[in-house]
Design a protein around this motif. Structure first.
Motif, PDB file in Angstrom:
ATOM      1  N   PRO A  86       0.814  -1.211   0.000  1.00  0.00           N
ATOM      2  CA  PRO A  86       0.000   0.000   0.000  1.00  0.00           C
ATOM      3  C   PRO A  86       0.852   1.268   0.000  1.00  0.00           C
ATOM      4  O   PRO A  86       1.962   1.285   0.532  1.00  0.00           O
ATOM      5  CB  PRO A  86      -0.781  -0.117   1.309  1.00  0.00           C
ATOM      6  CG  PRO A  86       0.116  -0.902   2.208  1.00  0.00           C
ATOM      7  CD  PRO A  86       0.812  -1.891   1.298  1.00  0.00           C
ATOM      8  N   TYR A  88       1.289   4.545   1.730  1.00  0.00           N
ATOM      9  CA  TYR A  88       0.901   5.023   3.053  1.00  0.00           C
ATOM     10  C   TYR A  88       0.147   6.348   2.947  1.00  0.00           C
ATOM     11  O   TYR A  88       0.573   7.260   2.263  1.00  0.00           O
ATOM     12  CB  TYR A  88       2.141   5.181   3.934  1.00  0.00           C
ATOM     13  CG  TYR A  88       1.816   5.320   5.389  1.00  0.00           C
ATOM     14  CD1 TYR A  88       1.475   4.210   6.153  1.00  0.00           C
ATOM     15  CD2 TYR A  88       1.807   6.567   6.000  1.00  0.00           C
ATOM     16  CE1 TYR A  88       1.151   4.326   7.483  1.00  0.00           C
ATOM     17  CE2 TYR A  88       1.492   6.692   7.341  1.00  0.00           C
ATOM     18  CZ  TYR A  88       1.168   5.567   8.081  1.00  0.00           C
ATOM     19  OH  TYR A  88       0.845   5.698   9.406  1.00  0.00           O
ATOM     20  N   GLY A  89      -1.007   6.406   3.611  1.00  0.00           N
ATOM     21  CA  GLY A  89      -1.813   7.617   3.595  1.00  0.00           C
ATOM     22  C   GLY A  89      -2.744   7.716   2.401  1.00  0.00           C
ATOM     23  O   GLY A  89      -3.571   8.616   2.344  1.00  0.00           O
ATOM     24  N   VAL A  90      -2.609   6.821   1.431  1.00  0.00           N
ATOM     25  CA  VAL A  90      -3.455   6.835   0.236  1.00  0.00           C
ATOM     26  C   VAL A  90      -4.346   5.589   0.209  1.00  0.00           C
ATOM     27  O   VAL A  90      -5.560   5.690   0.095  1.00  0.00           O
ATOM     28  CB  VAL A  90      -2.604   6.921  -1.060  1.00  0.00           C
ATOM     29  CG1 VAL A  90      -3.471   6.794  -2.295  1.00  0.00           C
ATOM     30  CG2 VAL A  90      -1.806   8.212  -1.074  1.00  0.00           C
ATOM     31  N   ASP A  91      -3.719   4.426   0.291  1.00  0.00           N
ATOM     32  CA  ASP A  91      -4.466   3.161   0.285  1.00  0.00           C
ATOM     33  C   ASP A  91      -4.908   2.872   1.717  1.00  0.00           C
ATOM     34  O   ASP A  91      -4.085   2.551   2.570  1.00  0.00           O
ATOM     35  CB  ASP A  91      -3.587   2.019  -0.242  1.00  0.00           C
ATOM     36  CG  ASP A  91      -3.161   2.240  -1.674  1.00  0.00           C
ATOM     37  OD1 ASP A  91      -4.003   2.648  -2.490  1.00  0.00           O
ATOM     38  OD2 ASP A  91      -1.975   1.998  -1.981  1.00  0.00           O
ATOM     39  N   LYS A  92      -6.188   3.015   1.961  1.00  0.00           N
ATOM     40  CA  LYS A  92      -6.703   2.885   3.327  1.00  0.00           C
ATOM     41  C   LYS A  92      -6.690   1.447   3.819  1.00  0.00           C
ATOM     42  O   LYS A  92      -6.770   0.519   3.032  1.00  0.00           O
ATOM     43  CB  LYS A  92      -8.104   3.493   3.431  1.00  0.00           C
ATOM     44  CG  LYS A  92      -8.086   4.987   3.210  1.00  0.00           C
ATOM     45  CD  LYS A  92      -7.145   5.661   4.194  1.00  0.00           C
ATOM     46  CE  LYS A  92      -6.913   7.117   3.887  1.00  0.00           C
ATOM     47  NZ  LYS A  92      -5.774   7.667   4.570  1.00  0.00           N
ATOM     48  N   GLN A  93      -6.634   1.352   5.112  1.00  0.00           N
ATOM     49  CA  GLN A  93      -6.406   0.098   5.832  1.00  0.00           C
ATOM     50  C   GLN A  93      -5.041  -0.451   5.429  1.00  0.00           C
ATOM     51  O   GLN A  93      -4.886  -1.612   5.063  1.00  0.00           O
ATOM     52  CB  GLN A  93      -7.522  -0.915   5.601  1.00  0.00           C
ATOM     53  CG  GLN A  93      -8.869  -0.426   6.114  1.00  0.00           C
ATOM     54  CD  GLN A  93      -9.984  -1.396   5.851  1.00  0.00           C
ATOM     55  OE1 GLN A  93     -10.037  -2.051   4.803  1.00  0.00           O
ATOM     56  NE2 GLN A  93     -10.902  -1.489   6.796  1.00  0.00           N
ATOM     57  N   GLU A  94      -4.050   0.452   5.522  1.00  0.00           N
ATOM     58  CA  GLU A  94      -2.687   0.122   5.103  1.00  0.00           C
ATOM     59  C   GLU A  94      -2.174  -1.142   5.774  1.00  0.00           C
ATOM     60  O   GLU A  94      -1.543  -1.981   5.127  1.00  0.00           O
ATOM     61  CB  GLU A  94      -1.714   1.265   5.432  1.00  0.00           C
ATOM     62  CG  GLU A  94      -1.935   2.531   4.657  1.00  0.00           C
ATOM     63  CD  GLU A  94      -2.704   3.596   5.434  1.00  0.00           C
ATOM     64  OE1 GLU A  94      -3.442   3.239   6.381  1.00  0.00           O
ATOM     65  OE2 GLU A  94      -2.571   4.770   5.085  1.00  0.00           O
ATOM     66  N   ASP A  95      -2.440  -1.283   7.076  1.00  0.00           N
ATOM     67  CA  ASP A  95      -1.912  -2.448   7.785  1.00  0.00           C
ATOM     68  C   ASP A  95      -2.499  -3.749   7.245  1.00  0.00           C
ATOM     69  O   ASP A  95      -1.794  -4.739   7.073  1.00  0.00           O
ATOM     70  CB  ASP A  95      -2.110  -2.327   9.294  1.00  0.00           C
ATOM     71  CG  ASP A  95      -3.566  -2.137   9.710  1.00  0.00           C
ATOM     72  OD1 ASP A  95      -4.409  -1.782   8.861  1.00  0.00           O
ATOM     73  OD2 ASP A  95      -3.845  -2.337  10.911  1.00  0.00           O
ATOM     74  N   GLU A  96      -3.790  -3.743   6.928  1.00  0.00           N
ATOM     75  CA  GLU A  96      -4.412  -4.937   6.372  1.00  0.00           C
ATOM     76  C   GLU A  96      -3.854  -5.250   4.984  1.00  0.00           C
ATOM     77  O   GLU A  96      -3.568  -6.413   4.659  1.00  0.00           O
ATOM     78  CB  GLU A  96      -5.921  -4.757   6.294  1.00  0.00           C
ATOM     79  CG  GLU A  96      -6.643  -5.998   5.820  1.00  0.00           C
ATOM     80  CD  GLU A  96      -8.153  -5.805   5.733  1.00  0.00           C
ATOM     81  OE1 GLU A  96      -8.724  -6.307   4.749  1.00  0.00           O
ATOM     82  OE2 GLU A  96      -8.724  -5.160   6.622  1.00  0.00           O
ATOM     83  N   TYR A 129       5.585   4.096   3.739  1.00  0.00           N
ATOM     84  CA  TYR A 129       5.136   3.428   4.964  1.00  0.00           C
ATOM     85  C   TYR A 129       6.234   3.577   6.020  1.00  0.00           C
ATOM     86  O   TYR A 129       7.386   3.233   5.773  1.00  0.00           O
ATOM     87  CB  TYR A 129       4.892   1.939   4.683  1.00  0.00           C
ATOM     88  CG  TYR A 129       3.799   1.306   5.496  1.00  0.00           C
ATOM     89  CD1 TYR A 129       3.941   1.100   6.856  1.00  0.00           C
ATOM     90  CD2 TYR A 129       2.621   0.891   4.904  1.00  0.00           C
ATOM     91  CE1 TYR A 129       2.938   0.496   7.601  1.00  0.00           C
ATOM     92  CE2 TYR A 129       1.611   0.282   5.624  1.00  0.00           C
ATOM     93  CZ  TYR A 129       1.771   0.096   6.974  1.00  0.00           C
ATOM     94  OH  TYR A 129       0.782  -0.502   7.701  1.00  0.00           O
TER      95      TYR A 129
END
Length: 176
Positions: A86, A88-96, A129
């Protein structure tokens, strides 16, 4: 650092992801089009040669969290597993999404009966990230998946910078 958990050796060290001679599959921190880029994608494509880009064309585009596999061509490995991490800050639910990268890469490794796999710090370069958070996600994900691994016996995290190495080692001490 080297630790064995659930019959799987986990290593963390500094190095070049494109120079892992004793590893079956290296993971490419790919872009959506699976083409050469900067950072890990550039290093892997340069070392593998132009046939890698040709093999990637029909597999693209991929979405964040997805993974695909190709031969490694001129790399010293059998396979390259391409993961789109992902932004970071763009693709939401980065951790998932980042967790899915590790899950899908290990799933492909198991399907191909790969014994060893090397990961870079996915999404921490141009995708922004934070390394501290990415290490948490990567190590927790791998730790949770260890009991289900049957073919994979070695997981190596190859970090390019001394700073990233330090963070991953510290996190591994707490997580693994």
């Amino acid at each position: 650092m080297k630790k064995t958990t659930n019959h799987v050796i986990i290593e963390i060290f500094q190095g070049d992801i494109a120079a892992q001679k004793d590893i079956d599959a290296v993971v490419n921190a790919a872009n959506a089009q699976l083409m050469p880029g900067s950072g890990v994608a550039g290093a892997i494509h340069r070392a593998a040669g132009p046939k890698l880009a040709e093999a990637c064309k029909p597999l693209a585009p991929i979405l964040p969290g997805e993974a695909v596999i190709t031969p490694a061509f001129n790399l010293p490995n059998k396979f390259v597993i391409h993961c789109l991490g992902p932004v970071y800050g763009v693709d939401k639910q980065e951790d998932e999404l980042l967790s899915r990268c590790y899950l899908n890469a290990l799933k492909l490794g198991e399907e191909k009966h790969i014994r060893s796999i090397a990961f870079p710090a996915i999404s921490t370069g141009a995708f922004g990230y934070p390394v501290d958070d990415a290490a948490d996600v990567a190590l927790h994900c791998v730790q949770q998946l260890l009991p289900g691994l049957h073919s994979i016996r070695l997981i190596r995290f190859v970090l390019y910078s001394p700073g990233n190495l330090k963070i991953y080692k510290e996190k591994a001490g707490d997580i693994l």
